[in-house]
Motif scaffolding. Structure first.
Motif, PDB file in Angstrom:
ATOM      1  N   GLN A  50       0.749  -1.296  -0.047  1.00 40.59           N
ATOM      2  CA  GLN A  50      -0.033   0.064  -0.038  1.00 40.59           C
ATOM      3  C   GLN A  50       0.950   1.256   0.240  1.00 40.59           C
ATOM      4  OE1 GLN A  50      -2.424  -0.901   3.435  1.00 40.59           O
ATOM      5  NE2 GLN A  50      -3.918  -1.746   2.341  1.00 40.59           N
ATOM      6  N   HIS A  51       2.037   1.179   0.401  1.00 44.88           N
ATOM      7  CA  HIS A  51       3.136   2.431   0.794  1.00 44.88           C
ATOM      8  C   HIS A  51       4.227   2.432  -0.139  1.00 44.88           C
ATOM      9  CE1 HIS A  51       0.108   2.155   4.004  1.00 44.88           C
ATOM     10  NE2 HIS A  51      -0.018   3.308   3.846  1.00 44.88           N
ATOM     11  N   ILE A  52       4.703   1.425  -0.759  1.00 42.06           N
ATOM     12  CA  ILE A  52       6.006   1.552  -1.255  1.00 42.06           C
ATOM     13  C   ILE A  52       6.080   2.250  -2.503  1.00 42.06           C
ATOM     14  CG2 ILE A  52       5.463  -0.444  -3.135  1.00 42.06           C
ATOM     15  CD1 ILE A  52       8.511  -1.564  -2.386  1.00 42.06           C
ATOM     16  N   THR A  53       7.203   3.272  -2.562  1.00 43.28           N
ATOM     17  CA  THR A  53       7.215   4.294  -3.710  1.00 43.28           C
ATOM     18  C   THR A  53       7.769   3.652  -4.795  1.00 43.28           C
ATOM     19  OG1 THR A  53       9.501   4.966  -3.179  1.00 43.28           O
ATOM     20  CG2 THR A  53       7.941   5.833  -1.975  1.00 43.28           C
ATOM     21  N   PRO A  54       7.653   4.138  -5.839  1.00 47.12           N
ATOM     22  CA  PRO A  54       8.120   3.801  -7.378  1.00 47.12           C
ATOM     23  C   PRO A  54       9.652   3.493  -6.969  1.00 47.12           C
ATOM     24  CG  PRO A  54       6.393   5.528  -7.738  1.00 47.12           C
ATOM     25  CD  PRO A  54       6.587   5.580  -6.346  1.00 47.12           C
ATOM     26  N   GLU A  55      10.322   4.543  -6.492  1.00 44.13           N
ATOM     27  CA  GLU A  55      12.007   4.407  -6.432  1.00 44.13           C
ATOM     28  C   GLU A  55      12.218   3.108  -5.599  1.00 44.13           C
ATOM     29  OE1 GLU A  55      15.946   4.637  -6.347  1.00 44.13           O
ATOM     30  OE2 GLU A  55      14.297   5.311  -8.073  1.00 44.13           O
ATOM     31  N   GLN A  56      11.305   3.182  -4.447  1.00 45.56           N
ATOM     32  CA  GLN A  56      11.978   1.690  -3.578  1.00 45.56           C
ATOM     33  C   GLN A  56      11.346   0.453  -4.344  1.00 45.56           C
ATOM     34  OE1 GLN A  56       9.094   2.811  -0.371  1.00 45.56           O
ATOM     35  NE2 GLN A  56      10.679   3.639   0.843  1.00 45.56           N
ATOM     36  N   LEU A  57      10.261   0.514  -5.269  1.00 48.43           N
ATOM     37  CA  LEU A  57      10.001  -0.648  -5.788  1.00 48.43           C
ATOM     38  C   LEU A  57      11.164  -1.028  -6.725  1.00 48.43           C
ATOM     39  CD1 LEU A  57       8.025  -2.930  -6.332  1.00 48.43           C
ATOM     40  CD2 LEU A  57       6.884  -1.548  -7.706  1.00 48.43           C
ATOM     41  N   ARG A  58      11.524  -0.012  -7.431  1.00 47.69           N
ATOM     42  CA  ARG A  58      13.046  -0.162  -8.545  1.00 47.69           C
ATOM     43  C   ARG A  58      13.915  -0.717  -7.677  1.00 47.69           C
ATOM     44  NH1 ARG A  58      17.383   1.406  -9.748  1.00 47.69           N
ATOM     45  NH2 ARG A  58      17.545   3.080  -8.107  1.00 47.69           N
ATOM     46  N   GLN A  59      14.385  -0.229  -6.501  1.00 45.56           N
ATOM     47  CA  GLN A  59      15.598  -0.762  -5.600  1.00 45.56           C
ATOM     48  C   GLN A  59      15.304  -2.227  -5.520  1.00 45.56           C
ATOM     49  OE1 GLN A  59      15.638   2.771  -2.995  1.00 45.56           O
ATOM     50  NE2 GLN A  59      17.332   1.638  -2.471  1.00 45.56           N
ATOM     51  N   VAL A  60      14.411  -2.529  -4.920  1.00 42.88           N
ATOM     52  CA  VAL A  60      14.107  -4.182  -4.511  1.00 42.88           C
ATOM     53  C   VAL A  60      14.055  -5.166  -5.974  1.00 42.88           C
ATOM     54  CG1 VAL A  60      13.030  -3.776  -2.420  1.00 42.88           C
ATOM     55  CG2 VAL A  60      11.585  -3.894  -4.271  1.00 42.88           C
ATOM     56  N   LYS A  61      13.353  -4.354  -6.950  1.00 47.55           N
ATOM     57  CA  LYS A  61      13.673  -5.323  -8.397  1.00 47.55           C
ATOM     58  C   LYS A  61      15.059  -5.410  -8.649  1.00 47.55           C
ATOM     59  CE  LYS A  61       9.132  -4.083 -10.303  1.00 47.55           C
ATOM     60  NZ  LYS A  61       8.373  -3.351 -11.272  1.00 47.55           N
ATOM     61  N   VAL A  62      15.837  -4.508  -8.565  1.00 51.51           N
ATOM     62  CA  VAL A  62      17.343  -4.482  -8.942  1.00 51.51           C
ATOM     63  C   VAL A  62      18.049  -5.620  -7.995  1.00 51.51           C
ATOM     64  CG1 VAL A  62      19.479  -3.169  -8.674  1.00 51.51           C
ATOM     65  CG2 VAL A  62      17.464  -2.068  -9.941  1.00 51.51           C
ATOM     66  N   MET A  63      17.492  -5.518  -6.787  1.00 49.15           N
ATOM     67  CA  MET A  63      18.413  -6.434  -5.941  1.00 49.15           C
ATOM     68  C   MET A  63      17.737  -7.800  -6.400  1.00 49.15           C
ATOM     69  SD  MET A  63      17.476  -4.872  -1.882  1.00 49.15           S
ATOM     70  CE  MET A  63      18.634  -3.781  -1.285  1.00 49.15           C
TER      71      MET A  63
END
Length: 178
Positions: free
Chosen positions: A45-58
Motif C-alpha cells: 500500500q505504501h511502497i514508492t516507485p523508487e523503492q520498488l525499483r530498488q528491490v527489483k534491482v536487488m
C-alpha cells in the motif's frame, strides 16, 4: 554484541558466542512470519516507485548470483533484501527488532542457503514477493512474505533434524543348490 543476542557473558569466565537452540530458532521464524506478513501488507500500500525499483534491482542481482552459483554473495544479498523491505516501512522499532532476530538466526539462515539447489527456489520466492508488493494487493503481499519465512522455517527444521537411521538389512539365508 550481548544486546543483539550474539554473545553471552559469564562472570569470571569471559564472553562466549551464544548458541541458539533449534526450538528457539523455530520460535523466531514464527515471529518473523508475523512481522514479514505485516511488512508485505504495508509495502503493498505504501511502497514508492523508487523503492520498488530498488528491490527489483536487488532481485535481479540475486538471480545473477544464482546463475553463477555464488551462494556466499546470494546469502548477503538475501539479508540485504529482507532488511531493506523492513526498513522501507519506516518503522524504526520494527527494524531494530527485526535486525536483532536476524542476528540470532544468522547461523541457521546461512545453512539453509548452503544447498545450492535451494538458491533458485529462494530467488523465485523473492521475485514473487516483489510482484505481490508491486500489485498493490496487501493480502497477497503479506501472504507471499509470510509463506517465504515459513518455507525457510521448514528448511531449517529439515537441515537440523537428524535423519532416522536406515533399517538394518535383513540377513538372507544362503541356500545351497545341489
Amino acid at each position: 554484541l550481548e544486546e543483539t543476542g550474539l554473545v553471552r557473558q559469564e562472570k569470571n569466565r569471559g564472553v562466549f558466542v551464544r548458541h541458539i537452540p533449534l526450538a528457539e530458532a523455530l520460535e523466531i521464524f514464527d515471529l518473523r512470519a508475523m512481522m514479514d506478513e505485516s511488512v508485505g501488507r504495508h509495502l503493498a500500500q505504501h511502497i514508492t516507485p523508487e523503492q520498488l525499483r530498488q528491490v527489483k534491482v536487488m532481485v535481479d542481482a540475486m538471480e545473477r548470483s544464482v546463475k553463477t552459483g555464488d551462494a556466499d554473495t546470494y546469502h548477503l544479498q538475501n539479508l540485504e533484501f529482507h532488511d531493506t523491505l523492513v526498513a522501507f516501512t519506516g518503522n524504526r522499532k520494527l527494524t531494530t527488532l527485526y535486525r536483532r532476530l536476524i542476528n540470532e538466526l544468522s547461523l541457521f539462515r546461512r545453512i539453509n542457503l548452503a544447498d545450492s539447489t535451494q538458491l533458485p527456489v529462494s530467488a523465485s520466492e523473492h521475485r514473487g514477493i516483489v510482484k505481490a508488493i508491486a500489485s498493490g494487493d496487501a493480502l497477497a503481499a503479506g501472504r507471499a512474505m509470510r509463506q517465504h519465512v515459513l518455507d525457510s522455517k521448514q528448511r531449517t527444521l529439515r537441515n537440523n533434524t537428524p535423519a532416522a537411521p536406515a533399517p538394518a538389512a535383513t540377513p538372507r539365508r544362503r541356500t545351497t543348490h545341489a
